[in-house]
Design an enzyme around this catalytic site. Structure first.
Site, PDB file in Angstrom:
ATOM      1  N   ARG A  22     102.977 -51.465   0.734  1.00 20.33           N
ATOM      2  CA  ARG A  22     101.695 -51.741   0.268  1.00 20.33           C
ATOM      3  C   ARG A  22     101.812 -51.721  -1.278  1.00 20.33           C
ATOM      4  O   ARG A  22     100.761 -51.915  -2.017  1.00 20.33           O
ATOM      5  CB  ARG A  22     100.483 -51.215   0.502  1.00 20.33           C
ATOM      6  CG  ARG A  22     100.023 -51.096   2.082  1.00 20.33           C
ATOM      7  CD  ARG A  22     100.064 -52.603   2.824  1.00 20.33           C
ATOM      8  NE  ARG A  22      99.628 -52.374   4.140  1.00 20.33           N
ATOM      9  CZ  ARG A  22      99.683 -53.301   5.101  1.00 20.33           C
ATOM     10  NH1 ARG A  22     100.792 -54.451   4.670  1.00 20.33           N
ATOM     11  NH2 ARG A  22      99.319 -52.760   6.425  1.00 20.33           N
ATOM     12  N   HIS A 136     109.884 -62.529  11.875  1.00 25.09           N
ATOM     13  CA  HIS A 136     108.558 -62.123  12.486  1.00 25.09           C
ATOM     14  C   HIS A 136     107.960 -63.081  13.434  1.00 25.09           C
ATOM     15  O   HIS A 136     106.948 -63.340  13.658  1.00 25.09           O
ATOM     16  CB  HIS A 136     107.577 -61.963  11.306  1.00 25.09           C
ATOM     17  CG  HIS A 136     105.873 -61.582  11.569  1.00 25.09           C
ATOM     18  ND1 HIS A 136     105.664 -60.264  11.574  1.00 25.09           N
ATOM     19  CD2 HIS A 136     105.134 -62.440  11.570  1.00 25.09           C
ATOM     20  CE1 HIS A 136     104.498 -60.285  11.930  1.00 25.09           C
ATOM     21  NE2 HIS A 136     103.961 -61.628  11.945  1.00 25.09           N
ATOM     22  N   HIS A 162     109.699 -56.342  15.867  1.00 27.66           N
ATOM     23  CA  HIS A 162     108.684 -55.760  16.719  1.00 27.66           C
ATOM     24  C   HIS A 162     108.477 -56.763  18.095  1.00 27.66           C
ATOM     25  O   HIS A 162     107.514 -57.274  18.036  1.00 27.66           O
ATOM     26  CB  HIS A 162     107.112 -55.806  16.223  1.00 27.66           C
ATOM     27  CG  HIS A 162     106.650 -56.613  15.158  1.00 27.66           C
ATOM     28  ND1 HIS A 162     106.802 -58.205  15.485  1.00 27.66           N
ATOM     29  CD2 HIS A 162     106.368 -56.583  13.960  1.00 27.66           C
ATOM     30  CE1 HIS A 162     106.342 -58.690  14.545  1.00 27.66           C
ATOM     31  NE2 HIS A 162     106.283 -58.092  13.627  1.00 27.66           N
ATOM     32  N   ASP A 228     106.973 -50.259  12.226  1.00 25.76           N
ATOM     33  CA  ASP A 228     105.995 -51.179  11.623  1.00 25.76           C
ATOM     34  C   ASP A 228     104.535 -50.386  11.049  1.00 25.76           C
ATOM     35  O   ASP A 228     103.735 -50.856  11.148  1.00 25.76           O
ATOM     36  CB  ASP A 228     105.329 -52.364  12.915  1.00 25.76           C
ATOM     37  CG  ASP A 228     104.832 -53.557  12.244  1.00 25.76           C
ATOM     38  OD1 ASP A 228     104.755 -53.554  11.093  1.00 25.76           O
ATOM     39  OD2 ASP A 228     104.330 -54.558  13.140  1.00 25.76           O
ATOM     40  N   HIS A 232      95.929 -49.333   6.741  1.00 23.99           N
ATOM     41  CA  HIS A 232      94.881 -50.210   6.238  1.00 23.99           C
ATOM     42  C   HIS A 232      93.743 -49.354   6.161  1.00 23.99           C
ATOM     43  O   HIS A 232      93.400 -48.358   6.918  1.00 23.99           O
ATOM     44  CB  HIS A 232      94.247 -51.166   7.301  1.00 23.99           C
ATOM     45  CG  HIS A 232      95.303 -52.167   7.341  1.00 23.99           C
ATOM     46  ND1 HIS A 232      95.555 -53.216   6.554  1.00 23.99           N
ATOM     47  CD2 HIS A 232      96.262 -52.649   8.403  1.00 23.99           C
ATOM     48  CE1 HIS A 232      96.626 -54.369   7.120  1.00 23.99           C
ATOM     49  NE2 HIS A 232      96.952 -53.724   8.126  1.00 23.99           N
ATOM     50  N   PRO A 242      94.971 -56.290  11.006  1.00 22.47           N
ATOM     51  CA  PRO A 242      96.052 -56.007  11.986  1.00 22.47           C
ATOM     52  C   PRO A 242      96.864 -54.872  11.675  1.00 22.47           C
ATOM     53  O   PRO A 242      97.618 -54.760  10.697  1.00 22.47           O
ATOM     54  CB  PRO A 242      97.017 -56.934  12.770  1.00 22.47           C
ATOM     55  CG  PRO A 242      97.020 -57.784  11.274  1.00 22.47           C
ATOM     56  CD  PRO A 242      95.668 -57.619  10.383  1.00 22.47           C
TER      57      PRO A 242
END
Ligand code: DOR
Ligand code: ZN
Ligand code: ZN
Length: 346
Positions: A22, A136, A162, A228, A232, A242
Site C-alpha cells: 500500500r 491476476h 492466487h 496475498d 484494509h 476485498p
C-alpha cells in the site's frame, strides 16, 4: 548469543511472491515499514509487492523510490512489481527498457488484462527482457485458459496469481504437461477455508475446490505458497474492499492445513522459499537480494488462537480471529542477524 533450538525447526526465510504493501498513497491501510515488520513476524524475509499503489507503480522513478525506501528501512528485501500497463490501462504498456533495471516481475494485480494484444505483447516482452509476468486472471478459469492459449503462440514466463478453483488448476496442469513455462500460486485462505462470506478476491470457493488445491500442493502442480496480504481499514472493509490481512497468520494457516493433510513441512518449505526463489532468479543471483542468512525458527507443536488485536500490521482485517492454528514463528533472521524474536522486532 546462544539460541536453544531444541525440538524446533529452522527453515529458509519465506519469500512472499504476492503481497500488497500500500506504499505509496494508501498508507492509512499499511506502509512499507508496518508491512515489513508484520512480514518479519510472519517469517517472510523477501516480499514481492504488487503494483496497485497510488499512483500505480508503472515507471522507473516510482520503482526506484520504493527500492530506495526498502533499502533504507533494512527490514525485508523487496521485489517491487511494476504494472504491465500504464495506470493499469488497456493497451498502454510500460517502458520495459527503463523499468527492468528495478524489477523482474510485472503484473496488473487487481485488474485483469482484457485486451489480448496487450497480453501477447506482455508475454513477448517477458521473453525479451527475461521477467515474470504475473497474471491476476482468476476469478474466471476462462481467462486463465485464454492466457494459456496466448502463451502457446507467444512464448513467455507466466505466473498465475492466487488460484482458487479446481478447473483452473486442471488447465494449468495441462499447460505444464505441454511444456509451457507457467507456474501458479495459492493463498493461505483458499487452502484453509471454503464457502465463507468474507470478501476476498478471488472469493472463497467450494469444499471440492479447496480439496483440489490441497492435492495440487501435495503433488507439485501448485508451485508456490504466497500470502496475498491485503490490508484494509475497517472503514474500507465496510465499503466492500476485498482482501485479508495475512502476513502474521500465513505460516500457521499453511502448516495447519499441511499437517492435517499429511503433507510434509519440507514440501511447505519448498513452496514458501525454494520455489519462489527459483522462479524469480533470486538463487541465481538475478535479483540483488541478500537471501543468504535469511532463516526462520518455528515451533511446529505450538498451538495458538489468532488475535487480530496483536497484529503489527496497520490493519486487522481477517475472518480468522479466534481460529486455533498449529505452528508458530519464534524467530526470524535477516542476513544472519536476528530481526524478530518471540514477539518483538529487533
Ligand atoms: O482480495 C484481494 N485484494 N485480492 C487481490 O488480489 C487484491 C487485493 C487488494 O489489493 O486489496
Ligand atoms: Zn489479485
Ligand atoms: Zn493480490
Amino acid at each position: 548469543r546462544e539460541i536453544d533450538g531444541q525440538g524446533k525447526v529452522l527453515m529458509p526465510g519465506f519469500i512472499d511472491m504476492h503481497c500488497h504493501l500500500r506504499d505509496p498513497g494508501l498508507t492509512y491501510k499499511e506502509d512499507m515499514e508496518t508491512g515489513m515488520k508484520a512480514a518479519l513476524k510472519g517469517g517472510f524475509t523477501t516480499l514481492v509487492a504488487m503494483a496497485n499503489t497510488k499512483p500505480v507503480m508503472d515507471n522507473a522513478e516510482a520503482l526506484k523510490a520504493n527500492m530506495d525506501k526498502a533499502e533504507a528501512l533494512g527490514l525485508c528485501d523487496l521485489v517491487q512489481v511494476c504494472a504491465l500497463t500504464k495506470d493499469f490501462s488497456d493497451a498502454d504498456l510500460v517502458d520495459f527498457e527503463s523499468t527492468r533495471e528495478y524489477t523482474n516481475v510485472y503484473s496488473n494485480d487487481g485488474h485483469n488484462v482484457d485486451n489480448e494484444e496487450t497480453m501477447k505483447k506482455g508475454l513477448a516482452a517477458s521473453t525479451e527482457y527475461n521477467f515474470i509476468l504475473a497474471t491476476h486472471c482468476e476469478p474466471e478459469t476462462e481467462t486463465v485458459e485464454r492466457d494459456i492459449a496466448l502463451l502457446r503462440e507467444t512464448p513467455g514466463h507466466l505466473h498465475v496469481c492466487h488460484i482458487s478453483k479446481k478447473d483452473t488448476l486442471e488447465a494449468i496442469k495441462a499447460a505444464k504437461a505441454e511444456g509451457l513455462d507457467i507456474t501458479c500460486e495459492v493463498t493461505p485462505h483458499h487452502l484453509y477455508a471454503s464457502a465463507m462470506e468474507y470478501k476476498v478476491h478471488p472469493p472463497f470457493r467450494s469444499y471440492p475446490d479447496r480439496r483440489a488445491l490441497i492435492e495440487g500442493a501435495r503433488d507439485g502442480s501448485i508451485d508456490i505458497c504466497g500470502t496475498d496480504h491485503a490490508p484494509h481499514s475497517d472503514e474500507d472493509k465496510l465499503k466492500g474492499a476485498p482482501g485479508i490481512n495475512n502476513f502474521e497468520t500465513a505460516f500457521a494457516m499453511y502448516y495447519t492445513v499441511f499437517e492435517g493433510a499429511g503433507i510434509s513441512v519440507e514440501r511447505l518449505s519448498q513452496m514458501l522459499s525454494e520455489a519462489p526463489a527459483e522462479r524469480m532468479g533470486i538463487k541465481a543471483g538475478l535479483v540483488k537480494e541478500r537471501y543468504a542468512g535469511d532463516l526462520v525458527l518455528v515451533d511446529l507443536d505450538a498451538e495458538e488462537r489468532v488475535d487480530p488485536r496483536t497484529f503489527i500490521s496497520k490493519s486487522h482485517n481477517t475472518p480468522f480471529g479466534r481460529e486455533l492454528l498449529k505452528g508458530k514463528v519464534l524467530m526470524t533472521f535477516k542476513g544472519g542477524e536476528i530481526a524478530y524474536d518471540n514477539g518483538s522486532l529487533v
